[in-house]
Design a protein around this motif. Structure first.
Motif, PDB file in Angstrom:
ATOM      1  N   ARG A 273       0.826  -1.215   0.000  1.00 18.13           N
ATOM      2  CA  ARG A 273       0.000   0.000   0.000  1.00 18.13           C
ATOM      3  C   ARG A 273       0.861   1.267   0.000  1.00 18.13           C
ATOM      4  N   HIS A 274       1.694   1.439   1.001  1.00 14.63           N
ATOM      5  CA  HIS A 274       2.561   2.613   1.096  1.00 14.63           C
ATOM      6  C   HIS A 274       3.973   2.162   1.437  1.00 14.63           C
ATOM      7  N   LEU A 275       4.965   2.819   0.869  1.00 15.92           N
ATOM      8  CA  LEU A 275       6.352   2.447   1.169  1.00 15.92           C
ATOM      9  C   LEU A 275       7.297   3.600   0.865  1.00 15.92           C
ATOM     10  N   TRP A 276       7.944   4.091   1.900  1.00 15.20           N
ATOM     11  CA  TRP A 276       9.042   5.037   1.718  1.00 15.20           C
ATOM     12  C   TRP A 276       9.993   4.875   2.896  1.00 15.20           C
ATOM     13  N   VAL A 277      11.154   5.516   2.837  1.00 17.78           N
ATOM     14  CA  VAL A 277      12.194   5.197   3.809  1.00 17.78           C
ATOM     15  C   VAL A 277      12.760   6.435   4.495  1.00 17.78           C
ATOM     16  N   ASP A 278      13.415   6.158   5.601  1.00 19.58           N
ATOM     17  CA  ASP A 278      14.261   7.139   6.269  1.00 19.58           C
ATOM     18  C   ASP A 278      15.688   6.858   5.815  1.00 19.58           C
ATOM     19  N   ASN A 279      16.277   7.789   5.084  1.00 19.14           N
ATOM     20  CA  ASN A 279      17.620   7.563   4.529  1.00 19.14           C
ATOM     21  C   ASN A 279      18.724   8.274   5.302  1.00 19.14           C
ATOM     22  N   GLU A 280      18.432   8.702   6.534  1.00 20.97           N
ATOM     23  CA  GLU A 280      19.405   9.490   7.294  1.00 20.97           C
ATOM     24  C   GLU A 280      20.691   8.706   7.572  1.00 20.97           C
ATOM     25  N   ARG A 281      20.571   7.408   7.894  1.00 20.68           N
ATOM     26  CA  ARG A 281      21.771   6.634   8.172  1.00 20.68           C
ATOM     27  C   ARG A 281      22.671   6.565   6.944  1.00 20.68           C
ATOM     28  N   ALA A 282      22.080   6.386   5.768  1.00 23.76           N
ATOM     29  CA  ALA A 282      22.859   6.335   4.530  1.00 23.76           C
ATOM     30  C   ALA A 282      23.551   7.669   4.270  1.00 23.76           C
ATOM     31  N   LYS A 283      22.880   8.750   4.551  1.00 27.71           N
ATOM     32  CA  LYS A 283      23.482  10.077   4.357  1.00 27.71           C
ATOM     33  C   LYS A 283      24.722  10.243   5.222  1.00 27.71           C
ATOM     34  N   VAL A 284      24.602   9.806   6.481  1.00 31.31           N
ATOM     35  CA  VAL A 284      25.713   9.979   7.426  1.00 31.31           C
ATOM     36  C   VAL A 284      26.848   9.010   7.116  1.00 31.31           C
TER      37      VAL A 284
END
Length: 314
Positions: A273-284
């Motif tokens: 139904r819905h899917l998105w992510v928190d990419n903060e770890r990848a940024k750091v």
């Protein structure tokens, strides 16, 4: 295989993969209300070198020799038997050997299960119930104790190989397949709009996704390949912002002067139904940030699509 065994099983039998193994050989005596038990096993020599387990196989069981990884073996099995219940025990076990024979372990334990499901579907034979099993090793190593009864946790076993694990989101961009309807909605939308069709939206039209241009993904891969300290946890590689599927369709339609999208209220089995992510770890961890929003990326993808020879509108 006798005709009587096959005929009996049509009334409703129990299928046991790995049925001649340690658990499988003992299992039939515990079953109730079944006219036949089918033991499906490849008789691997590591397990069946002495033949003792075959001697222990319950007399009600009909042994079918085959490999759970083989589609043809599943077709042969299911053309003769119609299981009412499936018990999936076939597996490679033992952590130590799995490190040196990874392909065999992965294909038996993963592909074996998917071939079973494909076999049921392709043969139009679906048991009323399936019992899958797993090993205790899924719980990891656990604590070790020294002679002083002091506990410690040694961590996971390793090949002394560092790996940065990515979890990618909805990927699109130049080079994406324009053929399969299962390769991304951007490709489907572009082909529909190219044909002058109204882009159709599933469900209520507000399904949400994290759309990411290929350029940003490749930059993340390069960053991970050269990072000085490999992250010890999986990294979410996504734009990090949520957009609805209609957002994407609205951005595509003007490039082709196509009608505005419409909601069909249809759905596709298995869709999230819905899917998105928190990419903060990848940024750091990677010192990386996605640079392209859907407005830029979709326009670029549409231009690339227009340049492709022999592309067929949907």
């Amino acid at each position: 295989m006798s005709q009587s065994a096959s005929a009996q099983c049509q009334l409703g039998c129990t299928l046991i993969t790995g049925g001649a193994g340690f658990i499988g050989a003992a299992f039939p005596s515990l079953l109730r209300n079944t006219t036949e038990v089918i033991a499906f096993d490849n008789l691997h020599p590591q397990i069946h070198a002495t033949g003792n387990l075959l001697e222990a196989l319950d007399s009600r069981a009909t042994l079918v020799v085959g490999d759970v990884r083989s589609a043809s073996d599943w077709n042969r099995l299911l053309s003769n038997f119609t299981p009412k219940i499936g018990v999936h025990l076939a597996a490679e076990t033992g952590i130590g050997q799995s490190l040196t024979e990874s392909t065999r372990y992965a294909t038996v334990n993963v592909v074996g299960a998917t071939q079973m499901l494909d076999g049921f579907r392709c043969s139009d034979v679906m048991p009323g119930g399936i019992v899958p099993t797993s090993s205790r090793a899924i719980y990891s190593e656990g604590a070790w104790q020294d002679t002083e009864v002091t506990s410690s946790y040694p961590g996971q076993r390793s090949f002394n190989l560092e790996a940065a694990i990515f979890q990618r989101q909805n990927l699109y961009g130049p080079g994406r397949s324009l053929i399969s309807s299962y390769i991304g909605i951007m490709s489907v939308f572009c082909r529909m709009a190219m044909a002058g069709k109204t882009v159709s939206l599933y469900e209520d039209g507000i399904v949400r996704r994290d759309f990411m241009l290929i350029d940003d993904v490749t930059r993340a891969v390069v960053a991970a390949a050269y990072v000085s300290a490999v992250p010890d946890l999986p990294l979410n590689i996504g734009l990090g912002t949520v957009h609805t599927v209609p957002d994407a369709a609205q951005l595509i339609s003007p490039d082709y002067s196509a009608p505005s999208p419409y909601v069909t209220e249809d759905y596709r089995l298995g869709d999230v139904r819905h899917l998105w992510v928190d990419n903060e770890r990848a940024k750091v961890k990677l010192d990386w940030t996605p640079q392209h929003d859907p407005a830029y990326g979709i326009h670029r993808f549409a231009n690339w699509t227009n340049e492709q020879p022999d592309v067929q509108p949907a």
